[in-house]
Design a protein around this motif. Structure first.
Motif, PDB file in Angstrom:
ATOM      1  N   GLU A 382       0.839  -1.195   0.000  1.00  0.00           N
ATOM      2  CA  GLU A 382       0.000   0.000   0.000  1.00  0.00           C
ATOM      3  C   GLU A 382       0.879   1.252   0.000  1.00  0.00           C
ATOM      4  O   GLU A 382       1.981   1.255   0.559  1.00  0.00           O
ATOM      5  CB  GLU A 382      -0.911   0.010   1.221  1.00  0.00           C
ATOM      6  CG  GLU A 382      -1.878  -1.167   1.270  1.00  0.00           C
ATOM      7  CD  GLU A 382      -2.732  -1.141   2.516  1.00  0.00           C
ATOM      8  OE1 GLU A 382      -2.433  -0.311   3.400  1.00  0.00           O
ATOM      9  OE2 GLU A 382      -3.681  -1.937   2.610  1.00  0.00           O
ATOM     10  N   GLN A 383       0.360   2.274  -0.614  1.00  0.00           N
ATOM     11  CA  GLN A 383       1.054   3.564  -0.643  1.00  0.00           C
ATOM     12  C   GLN A 383       0.207   4.603   0.073  1.00  0.00           C
ATOM     13  O   GLN A 383      -1.017   4.638  -0.079  1.00  0.00           O
ATOM     14  CB  GLN A 383       1.331   3.997  -2.080  1.00  0.00           C
ATOM     15  CG  GLN A 383       2.335   3.089  -2.792  1.00  0.00           C
ATOM     16  CD  GLN A 383       2.656   3.579  -4.193  1.00  0.00           C
ATOM     17  OE1 GLN A 383       1.827   4.205  -4.847  1.00  0.00           O
ATOM     18  NE2 GLN A 383       3.871   3.310  -4.649  1.00  0.00           N
ATOM     19  N   GLU A 384       0.870   5.401   0.864  1.00  0.00           N
ATOM     20  CA  GLU A 384       0.156   6.443   1.595  1.00  0.00           C
ATOM     21  C   GLU A 384       1.021   7.694   1.658  1.00  0.00           C
ATOM     22  O   GLU A 384       2.252   7.644   1.498  1.00  0.00           O
ATOM     23  CB  GLU A 384      -0.174   5.968   3.006  1.00  0.00           C
ATOM     24  CG  GLU A 384       1.039   5.599   3.836  1.00  0.00           C
ATOM     25  CD  GLU A 384       0.672   5.096   5.215  1.00  0.00           C
ATOM     26  OE1 GLU A 384       1.419   5.414   6.157  1.00  0.00           O
ATOM     27  OE2 GLU A 384      -0.349   4.392   5.340  1.00  0.00           O
ATOM     28  N   GLU A 385       0.361   8.798   1.866  1.00  0.00           N
ATOM     29  CA  GLU A 385       1.102  10.066   1.945  1.00  0.00           C
ATOM     30  C   GLU A 385       1.950  10.115   3.212  1.00  0.00           C
ATOM     31  O   GLU A 385       1.545   9.599   4.263  1.00  0.00           O
ATOM     32  CB  GLU A 385       0.128  11.246   1.934  1.00  0.00           C
ATOM     33  CG  GLU A 385      -0.603  11.413   0.619  1.00  0.00           C
ATOM     34  CD  GLU A 385      -1.478  12.661   0.607  1.00  0.00           C
ATOM     35  OE1 GLU A 385      -1.464  13.398   1.634  1.00  0.00           O
ATOM     36  OE2 GLU A 385      -2.163  12.890  -0.391  1.00  0.00           O
ATOM     37  N   ILE A 400       5.413  10.068  -0.870  1.00  0.00           N
ATOM     38  CA  ILE A 400       4.620   8.828  -0.762  1.00  0.00           C
ATOM     39  C   ILE A 400       5.459   7.745  -0.077  1.00  0.00           C
ATOM     40  O   ILE A 400       6.617   7.527  -0.426  1.00  0.00           O
ATOM     41  CB  ILE A 400       4.162   8.322  -2.148  1.00  0.00           C
ATOM     42  CG1 ILE A 400       3.315   9.399  -2.846  1.00  0.00           C
ATOM     43  CG2 ILE A 400       3.378   7.021  -2.011  1.00  0.00           C
ATOM     44  CD1 ILE A 400       2.040   9.730  -2.118  1.00  0.00           C
ATOM     45  N   ASP A 435       7.960  -0.322   6.385  1.00  0.00           N
ATOM     46  CA  ASP A 435       8.035   0.858   5.521  1.00  0.00           C
ATOM     47  C   ASP A 435       9.268   0.700   4.652  1.00  0.00           C
ATOM     48  O   ASP A 435      10.402   0.714   5.140  1.00  0.00           O
ATOM     49  CB  ASP A 435       8.139   2.118   6.385  1.00  0.00           C
ATOM     50  CG  ASP A 435       8.071   3.384   5.543  1.00  0.00           C
ATOM     51  OD1 ASP A 435       8.108   3.277   4.307  1.00  0.00           O
ATOM     52  OD2 ASP A 435       7.999   4.473   6.135  1.00  0.00           O
TER      53      ASP A 435
END
Length: 443
Positions: A382-385, A400, A435
């Motif tokens: 998943e990618q998140e800010e 990101i 991460d």
């Protein structure tokens, strides 16, 4: 020779007799019931005085019963002789003071059947049910006389022991082996099947390569042989491995080890496996890992032996195809890893994992805990800010962050499949979200 030993043996044999009756084994039911009845008759006599079961002229048991067995001249207990079944019944009838439910004459079929079955392997089948019923009737009267709890004495047959029709109607219990024994049987069977699969793969590869070989040059024939061998290995090995893993899961489910949200039942833990984590789910996962890895390891070994069982060039080609397809690593050096990566790009893997509907390959490769080959990790990416909210010195790529959560492991060599977080932990494989980007200090 005392009341306690006779009642323990008598009760145990009576339960065996009823168990044999339930299973339809009438011959053994008669034998067990007759011997048990004799033990119970002697038990009630010993309850009053052990001397009562001493045979005429016997001194060894008499001295033993009276406490003189250690004196000079006293014969050891192994020389003791006790009274027969007929005298035991007569004596028991006397000490029970009218509470014996049947007469000596009525008891004669029991004595005849017991002696005939024990000494001559003969028995009158027409009186089978009568013999067992009379034995139970006499034993029950003695049990009451000795004040033995009914449930302790009759066990699972308590409440129905006086009615042989109800005993016969009880479901037959099938004793299953412990999970270690069951797993050992499964492992041996799957290794044997994998060996045959490897051998058949060799025959198929040769058959395919021979088609049109007379029209090819020597180099072309070698190329076709290599490709047909590789295709045969990939197909047969993955089919064998996946079938074995499904069988392992079915075994684990039958013992309520899987799924992990069940509470484990007694005797489901394989104590010799080298990994340990506390907690019930972790214990189940440890057992599941042990069974799955042992099955996978032996399947890979059996398949490799099968590949090598052929003759000449076919076996050599299959062994080469196996080595290339399995992506084995001799060491953990960077050079070895580089060779594996090159091999993957050149030859591809044995096939996709059997679970691509809800997870994807996350590009991580780890040594398989079963066979030592390189296996693939699957999970969610998943990618998140970045939480730094656009800080000018943000260290995340374009603001990101990529979060990778490993969920499953699949070995493309032996098909070992680990699909629970606790199984990954038990195998010392990554199981927590990571991460992939360097953490931004401004977040």
């Amino acid at each position: 020779m005392n009341k306690e030993s006779f009642t323990v043996m008598g009760g145990g044999l009576l339960r065996e007799a009823l168990g044999a009756w339930r299973a339809g084994n009438r011959d053994f039911s008669v034998l067990y019931a007759g011997i048990a009845c004799e033990h119970m008759l002697k038990a009630v006599l010993c309850h009053h005085d052990p001397v009562l079961i001493s045979d005429k002229g016997d001194m060894a048991h008499r001295f033993q019963a009276l406490g003189f067995s250690e004196e000079d001249g006293a014969k050891p207990l192994k020389h003791a002789k006790t009274i027969g079944m007929s005298d035991a019944f007569k004596g028991a009838a006397i000490v029970m003071r009218g509470k014996m439910p049947i007469s000596h004459q009525e008891f004669e079929p029991v004595m005849e059947s017991r002696n005939g079955r024990a000494h001559s392997a003969w028995h009158d089948d027409e009186v089978t049910e009568k013999v067992v019923a009379l034995s139970v009737q006499v034993a029950e009267a003695i049990r009451i006389e000795l004040s033995i709890a009914s449930d302790d004495f009759w066990g699972e047959f308590d409440g129905v022991h006086m009615d042989l029709a109800k005993v016969a109607a009880l479901p037959v219990k099938v004793e299953r082996p412990d999970i270690e024994t069951a797993a050992a049987g499964l492992i041996a069977a799957e290794e044997k099947e994998a060996f045959y699969a490897g051998a058949v793969a060799g025959q198929m590869a040769v058959s395919v390569a021979l088609g049109g070989s007379h029209e090819r040059s020597g180099e072309e024939r070698e190329t076709v042989q290599n490709f047909s061998s590789r295709a045969a290995v990939k197909t047969a090995l993955q089919c064998s491995g996946l079938r074995a893993q499904r069988a392992a899961v079915a075994l684990l489910e039958s013992y309520e080890v899987l799924p992990l949200d069940r509470h484990p039942v007694g005797g489901t833990r394989l104590k010799e496996f080298p990994y340990y984590s506390p907690g019930p789910r972790a214990e189940q996962a440890r057992t599941a890992l042990a069974v799955k890895t042992m099955v996978a390891r032996r399947v890979a070994a059996g398949f490799q032996k099968g590949c090598s069982s052929g003759s000449g060039d076919a076996a050599k080609a299959l062994s080469s195809a196996y080595s290339n397809s399995v992506r084995m690593v001799a060491s953990g050096s960077l050079e070895a890893v580089a060779k594996v990566i090159v091999s993957v790009f050149e030859h591809g893997t044995l096939g996709a994992a059997p679970f691509t509907d809800d997870v994807e390959s996350i590009g991580w490769m780890f040594h398989c805990p079963a066979c030592g080959a390189w296996g693939d990790m699957y999970g969610n990416v998943e990618q998140e800010e970045c939480p730094c909210d656009g800080h000018p010195n943000c260290q995340s790529d374009d603001g990101i962050r990529t979060i990778t959560t490993p969920q499953k492991f699949y070995c493309t060599a032996c098909s070992l499949t680990l699909d629970d977080k606790e199984e990954l932990e038990a195998a010392a494989l990554p199981s927590e979200a990571e991460d992939l980007d360097e953490k931004c200090p401004h977040g």
